[in-house]
Motif scaffolding. Structure first.
Motif, mmCIF file in Angstrom:
data_model
loop_
_atom_site.group_PDB
_atom_site.id
_atom_site.type_symbol
_atom_site.label_atom_id
_atom_site.label_comp_id
_atom_site.label_asym_id
_atom_site.label_seq_id
_atom_site.Cartn_x
_atom_site.Cartn_y
_atom_site.Cartn_z
ATOM 1 N N THR A 292 15.502 20.828 7.615
ATOM 2 C CA THR A 292 15.606 20.138 6.294
ATOM 3 C C THR A 292 16.889 19.158 6.870
ATOM 4 N N SER A 293 16.781 17.790 6.378
ATOM 5 C CA SER A 293 17.836 16.796 6.395
ATOM 6 C C SER A 293 18.247 16.293 5.143
ATOM 7 N N GLY A 294 19.498 16.168 4.820
ATOM 8 C CA GLY A 294 20.083 15.585 3.698
ATOM 9 C C GLY A 294 21.073 14.584 4.099
ATOM 10 N N ILE A 295 21.243 13.868 2.927
ATOM 11 C CA ILE A 295 22.459 12.766 3.011
ATOM 12 C C ILE A 295 22.876 12.813 1.396
ATOM 13 N N ASP A 296 24.105 12.787 1.215
ATOM 14 C CA ASP A 296 24.706 13.164 -0.043
ATOM 15 C C ASP A 296 25.903 12.406 -0.248
ATOM 16 N N ASP A 297 26.120 11.643 -1.258
ATOM 17 C CA ASP A 297 27.461 11.010 -1.711
ATOM 18 C C ASP A 297 27.672 11.489 -3.120
ATOM 19 N N THR A 298 29.071 12.215 -2.963
ATOM 20 C CA THR A 298 29.488 12.765 -4.092
ATOM 21 C C THR A 298 30.940 12.332 -4.331
ATOM 22 N N LYS A 299 31.156 12.292 -5.577
ATOM 23 C CA LYS A 299 32.657 11.794 -5.960
ATOM 24 C C LYS A 299 33.147 12.666 -7.025
ATOM 25 N N GLN A 300 34.464 12.831 -6.902
ATOM 26 C CA GLN A 300 34.938 13.888 -8.008
ATOM 27 C C GLN A 300 36.348 13.096 -8.309
ATOM 28 N N ILE A 301 36.604 13.351 -9.594
ATOM 29 C CA ILE A 301 37.883 12.889 -10.284
ATOM 30 C C ILE A 301 38.388 14.235 -11.093
ATOM 31 N N THR B 20 44.835 13.498 -11.246
ATOM 32 C CA THR B 20 45.536 14.379 -10.335
ATOM 33 C C THR B 20 45.145 14.048 -8.905
ATOM 34 N N THR B 21 43.543 13.726 -8.731
ATOM 35 C CA THR B 21 43.131 13.266 -7.616
ATOM 36 C C THR B 21 41.811 12.732 -7.593
ATOM 37 N N SER B 22 41.271 11.917 -6.856
ATOM 38 C CA SER B 22 40.035 11.231 -6.815
ATOM 39 C C SER B 22 39.509 11.434 -5.462
ATOM 40 N N LYS B 23 38.191 11.917 -5.128
ATOM 41 C CA LYS B 23 37.725 12.245 -3.838
ATOM 42 C C LYS B 23 36.464 11.580 -3.710
ATOM 43 N N SER B 24 36.022 11.330 -2.412
ATOM 44 C CA SER B 24 34.540 10.944 -1.968
ATOM 45 C C SER B 24 34.111 11.699 -0.906
ATOM 46 N N TRP B 25 33.209 12.396 -1.048
ATOM 47 C CA TRP B 25 32.336 12.976 0.175
ATOM 48 C C TRP B 25 31.221 12.336 0.605
ATOM 49 N N ALA B 26 30.955 12.055 2.124
ATOM 50 C CA ALA B 26 29.829 11.399 2.412
ATOM 51 C C ALA B 26 29.622 12.792 3.529
ATOM 52 N N SER B 27 28.196 13.092 3.221
ATOM 53 C CA SER B 27 27.922 14.218 3.888
ATOM 54 C C SER B 27 26.586 13.921 4.493
ATOM 55 N N THR B 28 26.241 14.386 5.556
ATOM 56 C CA THR B 28 24.988 14.211 6.498
ATOM 57 C C THR B 28 24.900 15.795 7.058
ATOM 58 N N LEU C 60 35.433 15.627 -13.154
ATOM 59 C CA LEU C 60 34.025 14.953 -13.309
ATOM 60 C C LEU C 60 33.564 14.818 -12.078
ATOM 61 N N TYR C 61 32.170 15.082 -11.806
ATOM 62 C CA TYR C 61 31.461 14.622 -10.605
ATOM 63 C C TYR C 61 30.222 13.832 -10.672
ATOM 64 N N SER C 62 30.283 13.092 -9.977
ATOM 65 C CA SER C 62 28.957 12.019 -9.555
ATOM 66 C C SER C 62 28.265 12.646 -8.304
ATOM 67 N N SER C 63 27.075 12.591 -8.387
ATOM 68 C CA SER C 63 26.469 13.273 -7.019
ATOM 69 C C SER C 63 25.072 12.545 -6.987
ATOM 70 N N SER C 64 24.876 12.050 -5.762
ATOM 71 C CA SER C 64 23.604 11.427 -5.549
ATOM 72 C C SER C 64 23.006 11.648 -4.176
ATOM 73 N N GLY C 65 21.785 12.067 -3.835
ATOM 74 C CA GLY C 65 21.527 12.559 -2.709
ATOM 75 C C GLY C 65 19.984 12.449 -2.378
ATOM 76 N N GLU C 66 19.639 12.558 -0.950
ATOM 77 C CA GLU C 66 18.242 12.609 -0.871
ATOM 78 C C GLU C 66 18.041 13.697 0.285
ATOM 79 N N MET C 67 17.171 14.644 0.161
ATOM 80 C CA MET C 67 16.687 15.711 1.203
ATOM 81 C C MET C 67 15.021 15.416 1.704
ATOM 82 N N HIS C 68 15.056 15.844 2.974
ATOM 83 C CA HIS C 68 13.659 15.815 3.688
ATOM 84 C C HIS C 68 13.561 17.125 4.212
ATOM 85 N N GLN C 69 12.290 17.545 4.146
ATOM 86 C CA GLN C 69 12.120 19.001 4.764
ATOM 87 C C GLN C 69 10.570 18.956 5.391
ATOM 88 N N ALA C 70 10.567 19.525 6.475
ATOM 89 C CA ALA C 70 9.339 19.807 7.122
ATOM 90 C C ALA C 70 9.392 21.226 7.580
#
Lengths: 446, 480
Positions: free
Chosen positions: A31-40, A48-56, A148-158
């Motif tokens: 399974t592979s994934g790429i995800d963009d999540t932000k948090q305030i 108090t803080t704002s964050k950005s996660w770029a995950s693969t 608050l969270y925003s999240s957007s991603g895509e996953m592929h599985q074989a």
């Protein structure tokens, strides 16, 4: 040495599966994934803080002669070395005699793509936070906190069973806790998959109103009381119902539904199911972790436990078929849903002469997962119900109960389900207000 | 050092420089690499083994009172620089809406490197060794009591970190951690009981001596079984209690450590981990009896919560939270120490991974030893209960109403420990707990635990601990 960079993200898992099978693996899931999540995050009416996660990442699950290993890879250049390492290490593992393989088939899965506007949001997220804080303050709250969270991603599985799936998803979530003084607070959440449905101002206002309505609470009484639970608090119960339905939980002694298939485990008013098909749910993948199609599984019908949740291995041992809930180790629920009833919140409250209305809880902890003995601490707005109406606000009480008692004492289910997913509820739950009779309430002795 | 754990430290300084170029007033980068190994054994069956090498970096910046944080799990120059830019972008977007500008305390610059020595390195342990040890423990467990089901989870990691900030601090560390967790379900006739047992240290593979670990775990199971089988109803009315180190430890952690976290007190965690019944004005006021003192000390060698510099680059030291019954010190990071005008942080900032912000956390929290031998604690108790350890526990989010249910507990009569009592419930307020202590034992013992806090949640390794203590005039609750 393979040139993994030449594969598109959608094709990469299948290529890795093929390579692993060539190397001698029996069952493989990649399974592979790429995800963009932000948090305030915000507290005391300020950010108090704002964050950005770029995950693969690429996860690899591999078996050989019933020996099972898993690992993750973050960089494509590591795939070959990792596969070598997996094949080397698997010889040192002992076989899992209960292993029953993975799903085999090539189903067509429904498609979904992430809403493109969600990943692009930055400034809008701060506007949403401002709206939530302002609305709570307008409702009378003195201090507002949340996330608050925003999240957007895509996953592929074989899988080596032939299943190939791709799924995109996006979500917006907000959790707002509003305080009116040191003892009074209200909490509300919202999770949506479509930005069109996002209502941070409504969430903030509701939290603010609860904070104001619960001012000047008195210490509650202990004893047995009828309790109207809001969706926020009953979601904690439903999350445990979902996890206890996992055959893996049953096997590990972590389920209060052990040996209860076909038996009465709840009142007739209680019907619930696991649902991976609802596009509004945060967790609604069309395929599970071994590539099997997911769906809607009836768990409890009118109080009778119908099935556990299964992957291929647990299904074989229990003489049934997978419910599409792998978890390669433990089957797990997607989204636990309580079938709504007919009553409005106020109609539920009107059925109580002397009891409580509870809007949130905290720290649900078990004495024994198998018997279901637990306690949890209601927090935020709690009200005494007197002669069918909300009376004075209350504080400092604890529910000290048993899960099966709670389920069997469900007297009525409301008609207002909402999705609950936040810090205390990790698996999404759709649940309305619920009236439960004879709930045991305790409090500190001194 | 194992090549998998080596870090290109220049990437961190590049990220800090990039953030400053983009307009950050303060910037820090924390990069980590770690190797993990684990095995899950269910009812004797090796369900799955996992391993991996992970690395990544976070960048935190301050711009006009706004904080931005961005992380990547790919340690390449382009990714790292992109993340530094993104952190500044997030901070700038936030700054326009920040009502209380965030300030960090001034801290000395530190240049340091430290490591926990291992006799047998975590990274060199073979899966066959892990299977052998866990299988040994599992077999011993089945011989210690009738078990309906059981699982054992072993997790270990060796983690290197490098921290750099725009104050020129540069700190490297290498810490191994190893922990075992099990929940056996004991069934005898129609009686069922469970024990949740965790053990762990910051140490190499030498910690997993199969004989020692088996003996510890099996003793717990055997005693739980005996208590379940023979336990009688606990006495009611006002009694005295002796609490074992496990109960003392969780009470110190939950009802002293957590409410003294300055980010709870200041309201930053209000929507997640909650707030605190303690406020800044209570500093120096009495919260317990004069024999009650509580310490949080990250510097204990090989402890599960060990560190010498926190994740904001501040040098660690012991913190005395309660001193002789008086509130003495809160747990701080750089943000809360600035908010409360403390001058400097006391190094309570921890993150459980490179993609998480460092927030105020405990490390090894324990009741300070007193002057009583354990036997002396029981002397003079006419009627009481000895709660040696616990099963269910919880506490409200302000940390005021707490509850512990005894797993292994005994009646005390005329100064003597008698037979087991079943599931006594200690449910009382936090001031009532700390004020009821009238004697404290000499012998300090610790338990490993994983503390949850933060959004997204961060499980962080800690010790909880203390000696035996005695509580006077307690009203016990009893299970239905």
């Amino acid at each position: 040495m393979s040139n993994w960079n030449s594969y598109s993200p959608a094709d990469l898992p299948e290529a890795v599966v093929k390579k692993a099978v060539q190397m001698g693996a029996d069952d493989v899931v990649v399974t592979s994934g790429i995800d963009d999540t932000k948090q305030i995050r915000f507290a005391n009416n300020s950010i108090t803080t704002s964050k950005s996660w770029a995950s693969t990442g690429l996860s690899i699950y591999l078996t050989k002669d019933k020996r099972i290993l898993s690992t993750q890879v973050n960089e494509l250049s590591e795939i070959d070395r990792t596969l070598d390492e997996l094949m080397k290490r698997i010889k040192m593992m002992q076989p899992n005699e209960e292993y029953g393989g993975i799903y085999s088939g090539k189903p067509k899965f429904r498609k979904n793509v992430a809403e493109p506007t969600v990943a692009a949001m930055v400034e809008e997220l701060f506007v949403h936070v401002d709206a939530a804080i302002s609305s709570a303050q307008e409702a009378g709250a003195s201090r507002v906190a949340g996330v608050l969270y925003s999240s957007s991603g895509e996953m592929h599985q074989a899988t080596s069973g032939g299943s190939i799936g791709t799924y995109g998803s996006s979500s917006l979530e907000i959790s707002v806790r509003a305080m009116s003084d040191a003892e009074s607070s209200g909490h509300m959440v919202q999770s949506v998959t479509s930005p069109m449905n996002f209502e941070p101002a409504r969430v903030g206002r509701t939290a603010g109103e609860l904070a104001i309505e619960s001012r000047n609470p008195e210490i509650g009484k202990e004893g047995k009381f009828d309790v109207v639970f809001s969706p926020m608090i009953f979601a904690n119960i439903m999350e445990r119902v979902g996890s206890s339905c996992s055959a893996g939980s049953v096997d590990a002694g972590m389920s209060f539904f052990t040996d209860m298939i076909g038996k009465k485990v709840a009142s007739e008013k209680f019907t619930c199911y696991d649902d991976a098909t609802n596009p509004e749910s945060l967790d609604s993948l069309p395929f599970d972790e071994e590539g099997a199609p997911t769906g809607k599984t009836s768990l409890i019908e009118k109080g009778i436990l119908k099935t556990y949740l299964h992957n291929t291995s647990t299904a074989k041992r229990y003489g049934t078929v997978s419910t599409g809930n792998a978890g390669l180790v433990f089957p797990s629920p997607w989204t636990t849903c309580l079938e709504p009833g007919q009553d409005t919140r106020d109609q539920l409250i009107s059925q109580v002469n002397d009891g409580y209305y509870m809007t949130n809880t905290w720290y649900t902890r078990f004495q024994n997962y198998q018997t279901g003995d637990f306690s949890t601490i209601p927090r935020d707005a709690i009200f005494h119900i007197k002669n069918g109406k909300l009376d004075k606000p209350v504080k400092d009480i604890r529910i000290s109960e048993n899960m099966l008692n709670i389920l069997k004492n469900v007297k009525a289910v409301g008609n207002d389900p909402m999705q609950v997913h936040w810090w205390e509820v990790e698996t999404p739950v759709f649940v309305p207000h619920v009236l439960v009779e004879n709930v045991n309430i305790t409090k500190s002795t001194q | 050092m194992d090549a998998r754990l080596e870090l290109d430290r220049d990437l961190a300084t590049m990220a800090v420089d990039k953030a400053l170029d983009q307009g950050a007033e303060y910037a820090e980068a924390r990069m980590e690499s770690f190797v993990t190994n684990g095995l899950f054994l269910k009812n004797g069956n090796p369900e799955i083994a996992g391993f991996g090498t992970f690395s990544g970096m976070c960048v935190r910046v301050l711009v006009k009172g706004g904080v931005g944080f961005a992380s990547t799990d790919i340690l390449k120059k382009d990714n790292v620089l992109n993340r530094a830019e993104t952190a500044v972008k997030m901070a700038k977007a936030s700054a326009s809406l920040v009502k209380d500008r965030i300030v960090l305390s001034d801290e000395p610059t530190h240049i340091a490197d430290y490591a926990v020595e291992q006799k047998k390195k975590i990274v060199d342990v073979g899966l066959d060794d892990i299977v052998e040890v866990l299988t040994h423990i599992d077999k011993a467990m089945t011989e210690s009591a009738p078990l309906a089901s059981r699982f054992i989870q072993l997790r270990m990691e060796e983690r290197t970190k490098f921290f750099a900030n725009s104050d020129d601090s540069k700190i490297g560390s290498r810490i191994p951690r190893i922990a075992i967790f099990t929940i056996p379900t004991i069934k005898d006739g129609d009686k069922i009981s469970q024990a949740m047992i965790q053990r762990g240290m910051a140490m190499g593979w030498e910690y997993m001596d199969p004989v020692n670990r088996s003996e510890e775990i099996c003793h717990e199971i055997a005693m739980t079984h005996k208590n379940m089988k023979e336990g009688v109803k606990a006495p009611t009315g006002k009694i005295d209690m002796v609490l074992g180190p496990e109960v003392v430890g969780i009470a110190a952690h939950e009802s002293c450590g957590h409410p003294y976290e300055a980010d709870r007190i200041s309201g930053r965690e209000a929507a997640q981990a909650g707030e605190s019944f303690v406020n800044a004005k209570m500093m120096g006021s009495r919260i317990g009896s004069s024999v009650a003192s509580v310490v949080d000390d990250p510097t204990l060698e090989n402890s599960y919560g060990f560190y010498l510099y926190d994740d904001e680059g501040v040098k660690a030291r012991p913190k005395i939270l309660i001193k002789d019954g008086m509130i003495n010190e809160f747990l701080h990071n750089r943000e809360t120490s600035a908010v409360m005008d403390m001058g400097q942080s006391n190094a309570g900032a921890r993150a459980n991974n490179y993609d998480r912000e460092a927030i105020v956390r405990m490390s090894n929290t324990f009741v300070s030893p007193g002057d009583h031998n354990d036997e002396e604690l029981f002397e003079g108790i006419k009627l009481g209960v000895y709660m040696k350890n616990f099963m269910e526990w919880n506490i409200d989010d302000k940390r005021y109403n707490q509850r512990y249910i005894g797993r292994e507990a005994y009646l005390i009569e005329n100064g003597q420990v008698k037979g087991p009592v079943k599931a006594p419930i200690l449910e009382l307020t936090t001031p009532a707990f700390w004020n009821a202590i009238d004697a404290v034992g000499k012998k300090l013992e610790f338990s490993a635990a994983t503390c949850g806090k933060g959004e997204p949640g961060q499980g962080i390794p800690v010790y909880t601990g203390g000696p035996h203590i005695r509580l006077k005039d307690i009203t016990l609750g009893v299970s239905n």
